[in-house]
Design an enzyme around this catalytic site. Structure first.
Site, PDB file in Angstrom:
ATOM      1  N   ASP A  89       0.877  -1.167   0.000  1.00  0.00           N
ATOM      2  CA  ASP A  89       0.000   0.000   0.000  1.00  0.00           C
ATOM      3  C   ASP A  89       0.915   1.217   0.000  1.00  0.00           C
ATOM      4  OD1 ASP A  89       0.837   0.302   2.613  1.00  0.00           O
ATOM      5  OD2 ASP A  89      -1.148   0.174   3.512  1.00  0.00           O
ATOM      6  N   HIS A  90       0.345   2.396   0.230  1.00  0.00           N
ATOM      7  CA  HIS A  90       1.142   3.630   0.178  1.00  0.00           C
ATOM      8  C   HIS A  90       2.232   3.656   1.255  1.00  0.00           C
ATOM      9  CE1 HIS A  90      -2.377   3.993   2.728  1.00  0.00           C
ATOM     10  NE2 HIS A  90      -1.664   4.815   3.491  1.00  0.00           N
ATOM     11  N   CYS A 150       3.077  -3.298   3.948  1.00  0.00           N
ATOM     12  CA  CYS A 150       2.254  -2.152   4.358  1.00  0.00           C
ATOM     13  C   CYS A 150       2.992  -1.478   5.509  1.00  0.00           C
ATOM     14  CB  CYS A 150       0.819  -2.554   4.686  1.00  0.00           C
ATOM     15  SG  CYS A 150       0.597  -3.671   6.091  1.00  0.00           S
ATOM     16  N   GLY A 151       2.312  -0.651   6.281  1.00  0.00           N
ATOM     17  CA  GLY A 151       3.001   0.058   7.355  1.00  0.00           C
ATOM     18  C   GLY A 151       3.519  -0.901   8.415  1.00  0.00           C
ATOM     19  N   THR A 152       2.656  -1.802   8.847  1.00  0.00           N
ATOM     20  CA  THR A 152       3.022  -2.760   9.905  1.00  0.00           C
ATOM     21  C   THR A 152       3.194  -4.189   9.398  1.00  0.00           C
ATOM     22  OG1 THR A 152       0.705  -3.230  10.327  1.00  0.00           O
ATOM     23  CG2 THR A 152       1.715  -1.475  11.650  1.00  0.00           C
ATOM     24  N   GLY A 153       2.625  -4.507   8.256  1.00  0.00           N
ATOM     25  CA  GLY A 153       2.592  -5.889   7.756  1.00  0.00           C
ATOM     26  C   GLY A 153       1.368  -6.639   8.273  1.00  0.00           C
ATOM     27  N   GLY A 208      -2.043  -5.697   8.453  1.00  0.00           N
ATOM     28  CA  GLY A 208      -3.235  -5.678   7.589  1.00  0.00           C
ATOM     29  C   GLY A 208      -3.048  -6.595   6.391  1.00  0.00           C
ATOM     30  N   ASN A 227       6.563 -23.819   7.854  1.00  0.00           N
ATOM     31  CA  ASN A 227       5.144 -23.550   7.544  1.00  0.00           C
ATOM     32  C   ASN A 227       4.852 -23.542   6.048  1.00  0.00           C
ATOM     33  OD1 ASN A 227       5.950 -21.248   9.952  1.00  0.00           O
ATOM     34  ND2 ASN A 227       4.516 -22.873  10.457  1.00  0.00           N
ATOM     35  N   ARG A 254       7.210   0.432   8.208  1.00  0.00           N
ATOM     36  CA  ARG A 254       7.366   1.361   9.331  1.00  0.00           C
ATOM     37  C   ARG A 254       7.958   0.667  10.566  1.00  0.00           C
ATOM     38  NH1 ARG A 254       1.326   3.946   8.552  1.00  0.00           N
ATOM     39  NH2 ARG A 254       1.843   5.336   6.823  1.00  0.00           N
ATOM     40  N   ARG A 260       8.164 -33.971   8.807  1.00  0.00           N
ATOM     41  CA  ARG A 260       7.058 -33.880   9.769  1.00  0.00           C
ATOM     42  C   ARG A 260       6.201 -32.628   9.537  1.00  0.00           C
ATOM     43  NH1 ARG A 260      11.557 -31.858  12.073  1.00  0.00           N
ATOM     44  NH2 ARG A 260      11.432 -30.102  13.528  1.00  0.00           N
ATOM     45  N   ARG A 279       1.669 -31.249   9.063  1.00  0.00           N
ATOM     46  CA  ARG A 279       1.086 -30.071   9.719  1.00  0.00           C
ATOM     47  C   ARG A 279       0.539 -29.082   8.692  1.00  0.00           C
ATOM     48  NH1 ARG A 279       6.315 -30.298  13.668  1.00  0.00           N
ATOM     49  NH2 ARG A 279       5.587 -32.111  14.843  1.00  0.00           N
TER      50      ARG A 279
HETATM   51  C1  RB5 Z   1      -1.805   2.683   6.499  1.00  0.00           C
HETATM   52  O1  RB5 Z   1      -1.793   3.875   7.202  1.00  0.00           O
HETATM   53  C2  RB5 Z   1      -1.649   1.507   7.454  1.00  0.00           C
HETATM   54  O2  RB5 Z   1      -2.781   1.363   8.227  1.00  0.00           O
HETATM   55  C3  RB5 Z   1      -1.357   0.237   6.683  1.00  0.00           C
HETATM   56  O3  RB5 Z   1      -0.230   0.426   5.900  1.00  0.00           O
HETATM   57  C4  RB5 Z   1      -1.065  -1.025   7.482  1.00  0.00           C
HETATM   58  O4  RB5 Z   1      -0.111  -0.789   8.466  1.00  0.00           O
HETATM   59  C5  RB5 Z   1      -2.220  -1.782   7.943  1.00  0.00           C
HETATM   60  O5  RB5 Z   1      -2.098  -2.853   8.550  1.00  0.00           O
END
Ligand code: RB5
Length: 147
Positions: free
Chosen positions: A10-11, A67-70, A72, A101, A111, A134, A138
């Site tokens: 995403d952005h 994404c910002g955190t991974g 979402g 896995n 971020r 193994r 799983r």
């Molecule tokens: C965007 O601001 C942020 O919410 C998205 O990149 C992500 O971190 C969502 O999980």
């Protein structure tokens, strides 16, 4: 023919996605980059879905999502049947996600990990093969849960 990797973000993941694409190409993968290609605000589920569906259908062997955190991206990608998305913030997690896995989609947070560590996480994910043994049983149980 080279194995195909598909990447999206995403952005908030534009810069690390560009790094990830570079790392994948340097590792010899053919890379499909689904964007986005501007800094305009977009919705991560739209890109997670494209990438996860391409991997689940076999069009690509592995997917890379940023994404910002991974977080979402991983929630969204794991809603696609056949996708095993792993949210990783370390090289160790990325290696284990492949080894144990058979994760087929990597989700990273620009971020959180930044560009240097992010690139190393992508490299670890791409160069590691599923161990089988193994872990086969799983992973099969994960697949059974989708029936
Ligand atoms: C965007 O601001 C942020 O919410 C998205 O990149 C992500 O971190 C969502 O999980």
């Amino acid at each position: 023919m080279a194995d195909r990797v598909i990447a999206g973000s995403d952005h908030a993941g534009l810069s690390l996605r560009a790094e990830a694409v570079k790392v994948a190409r340097e590792a010899g993968f053919e890379v499909e980059d689904v964007g986005p290609f501007s800094g305009e605000s977009v919705d991560y589920p739209d890109y997670a879905r494209q990438v996860a569906e391409a991997v689940a259908s076999g069009r690509a062997r592995l997917g890379l999502l940023v994404c910002g955190t991974g977080i979402g991206m991983s929630i969204a990608a794991n809603k696609v049947k056949g996708a095993r998305a792993a949210h990783c913030a370390s090289e160790y997690e990325a290696r284990m996600a492949r080894l144990h896995n058979d994760a087929n989609v990597l989700c990273i947070g620009e971020r959180v990990v930044g560009l240097g560590l992010g690139a190393a996480i992508v490299k670890a994910f791409l160069e590691t093969r599923f161990e089988g043994g193994r872990h086969e049983r799983r992973v099969q149980k994960l697949k059974d849960m989708e029936k």
